[in-house]
Design a protein around this motif. Sequence first.
Motif, PDB file in Angstrom:
ATOM      1  N   TRP A 112       0.641  -1.397   0.021  1.00 63.32           N
ATOM      2  CA  TRP A 112       0.065   0.223   0.197  1.00 63.32           C
ATOM      3  C   TRP A 112       1.373   1.652   0.047  1.00 63.32           C
ATOM      4  CZ3 TRP A 112      -0.833   4.001   3.706  1.00 63.32           C
ATOM      5  CH2 TRP A 112      -1.470   4.974   3.157  1.00 63.32           C
ATOM      6  N   ARG A 113       2.319   1.116   0.838  1.00 57.88           N
ATOM      7  CA  ARG A 113       2.721   2.735   0.767  1.00 57.88           C
ATOM      8  C   ARG A 113       3.443   2.493  -0.678  1.00 57.88           C
ATOM      9  NH1 ARG A 113       7.139   2.970   5.899  1.00 57.88           N
ATOM     10  NH2 ARG A 113       6.930   4.968   5.018  1.00 57.88           N
ATOM     11  N   GLU A 114       4.259   1.832  -0.907  1.00 57.63           N
ATOM     12  CA  GLU A 114       4.829   1.754  -2.496  1.00 57.63           C
ATOM     13  C   GLU A 114       3.025   2.307  -3.399  1.00 57.63           C
ATOM     14  OE1 GLU A 114       6.007  -1.767  -3.422  1.00 57.63           O
ATOM     15  OE2 GLU A 114       7.812  -1.738  -2.216  1.00 57.63           O
ATOM     16  N   ARG A 115       2.175   1.762  -3.570  1.00 56.06           N
ATOM     17  CA  ARG A 115       0.913   2.460  -4.241  1.00 56.06           C
ATOM     18  C   ARG A 115       1.061   4.401  -4.388  1.00 56.06           C
ATOM     19  NH1 ARG A 115      -1.042  -2.415  -3.652  1.00 56.06           N
ATOM     20  NH2 ARG A 115      -2.789  -1.835  -2.757  1.00 56.06           N
ATOM     21  N   PHE A 116       0.658   4.353  -3.076  1.00 55.86           N
ATOM     22  CA  PHE A 116       1.113   5.634  -2.372  1.00 55.86           C
ATOM     23  C   PHE A 116       1.911   6.218  -2.792  1.00 55.86           C
ATOM     24  CE2 PHE A 116       1.016   9.108   0.682  1.00 55.86           C
ATOM     25  CZ  PHE A 116      -0.533   9.662   0.945  1.00 55.86           C
ATOM     26  N   ASN A 117       3.158   6.647  -2.409  1.00 51.70           N
ATOM     27  CA  ASN A 117       3.606   6.781  -2.995  1.00 51.70           C
ATOM     28  C   ASN A 117       3.996   6.838  -4.304  1.00 51.70           C
ATOM     29  OD1 ASN A 117       5.208   7.400  -0.296  1.00 51.70           O
ATOM     30  ND2 ASN A 117       6.259   4.957  -0.824  1.00 51.70           N
ATOM     31  N   ALA A 118       4.135   5.902  -5.487  1.00 51.88           N
ATOM     32  CA  ALA A 118       4.107   5.738  -6.625  1.00 51.88           C
ATOM     33  C   ALA A 118       3.028   6.859  -6.471  1.00 51.88           C
ATOM     34  CB  ALA A 118       3.556   4.987  -7.478  1.00 51.88           C
ATOM     35  N   GLY A 119       1.514   7.275  -7.057  1.00 52.78           N
ATOM     36  CA  GLY A 119       0.697   7.558  -6.681  1.00 52.78           C
ATOM     37  C   GLY A 119       0.867   9.088  -6.668  1.00 52.78           C
ATOM     38  N   LEU A 120       1.656   9.876  -5.352  1.00 46.78           N
ATOM     39  CA  LEU A 120       1.934  10.896  -4.521  1.00 46.78           C
ATOM     40  C   LEU A 120       3.238  10.946  -5.935  1.00 46.78           C
ATOM     41  CD1 LEU A 120       1.383  12.776  -3.224  1.00 46.78           C
ATOM     42  CD2 LEU A 120       3.710  11.925  -1.810  1.00 46.78           C
ATOM     43  N   ALA A 121       3.907  10.316  -6.072  1.00 46.47           N
ATOM     44  CA  ALA A 121       4.724  10.857  -7.168  1.00 46.47           C
ATOM     45  C   ALA A 121       4.013  10.672  -8.391  1.00 46.47           C
ATOM     46  CB  ALA A 121       5.907   9.940  -7.706  1.00 46.47           C
ATOM     47  N   GLN A 122       3.298  10.561  -9.214  1.00 41.40           N
ATOM     48  CA  GLN A 122       2.400  11.500 -10.606  1.00 41.40           C
ATOM     49  C   GLN A 122       1.477  12.369  -9.570  1.00 41.40           C
ATOM     50  OE1 GLN A 122       0.122   8.263 -11.206  1.00 41.40           O
ATOM     51  NE2 GLN A 122       1.388   6.464 -11.822  1.00 41.40           N
ATOM     52  N   VAL A 123       1.735  12.167  -9.244  1.00 37.08           N
ATOM     53  CA  VAL A 123       0.517  13.643  -8.832  1.00 37.08           C
ATOM     54  C   VAL A 123       1.402  15.050  -8.563  1.00 37.08           C
ATOM     55  CG1 VAL A 123      -0.510  15.104  -7.267  1.00 37.08           C
ATOM     56  CG2 VAL A 123      -1.397  12.274  -7.639  1.00 37.08           C
ATOM     57  N   ARG A 124       2.776  15.381  -8.326  1.00 38.03           N
ATOM     58  CA  ARG A 124       4.141  15.544  -8.470  1.00 38.03           C
ATOM     59  C   ARG A 124       4.543  16.524  -9.803  1.00 38.03           C
ATOM     60  NH1 ARG A 124       7.462  13.851  -2.871  1.00 38.03           N
ATOM     61  NH2 ARG A 124       5.740  14.376  -1.210  1.00 38.03           N
ATOM     62  N   ASP A 125       4.695  15.038 -10.120  1.00 38.70           N
ATOM     63  CA  ASP A 125       4.869  15.152 -11.957  1.00 38.70           C
ATOM     64  C   ASP A 125       3.686  16.157 -12.768  1.00 38.70           C
ATOM     65  OD1 ASP A 125       7.081  14.145 -11.554  1.00 38.70           O
ATOM     66  OD2 ASP A 125       6.478  12.324 -11.990  1.00 38.70           O
TER      67      ASP A 125
END
Length: 235
Positions: free
Chosen positions: A222-235
């Motif tokens: 879950w943390r990996e998916r959350f961090n990946a989603g957060l990175a996409q939002v920042r991009d």
Amino acid sequence: ESAVVPASRVRDPARTLPRATMAGTLLAALVYVAVTAVALLLVPQSGLAESAAPFVTVLDHFMGVGNGRWLGLLILVSGMGAVNGWTLLAGELTRTLADHRLLPAAFGRSNRFGAPANALLLAGLLGTALALMNYSRSFVDGFTFLTVVATAANLPLYLCCVLGLLVLVRRSPGSLPRFTGVIGTFGVAYTVFTFAGVGLEPFLWALALVLMGIPIYLLRRWRERFNAGLAQVRD
């Protein structure tokens, strides 16, 4: 089994680890069969049946009563060395799981000596807690119980490995030796037989240990998916 844990720190692991695994297994099997055969063939069965320490009985039988205690001393020293080795192995295994993101990253960190200090502390604390939960048992009974629980806890992994071997045989029948399927089938039968032999209580303990790992794994995913989603939002 132990040889593959420090794979990242072994020179030429693709060649070294299979050799170490097979050589270690064959050597251990040879030693076990040899010492067991000595006791079975040289000491009367009635004496072995009543003995709590068969190999001490063997020495007492041939060297006189009381001499077997020296073997007991050597076994104690060997056992302490094995405990030290398994403690280091548990720390290395914990660090490997952390490196593969199956445990928090803190357990993958090393101290200034290169040792996985946090992983060793975790392994020591869990082992101590399990021992204290069985403090009401005698030393021998407690040791036997923990040994059986550790064996039962590894059986699901063994079962998954031999089932995976059978899947590989089915998917690529020509790429593996013909006897591979026989070995896999024998492995499944042996694992199921051992599960039945360990008893209900150790089996439930092993099941509880497996279930304890599932929330940790799901949390990491879950943390990996959350961090990946957060990175996409920042991009």
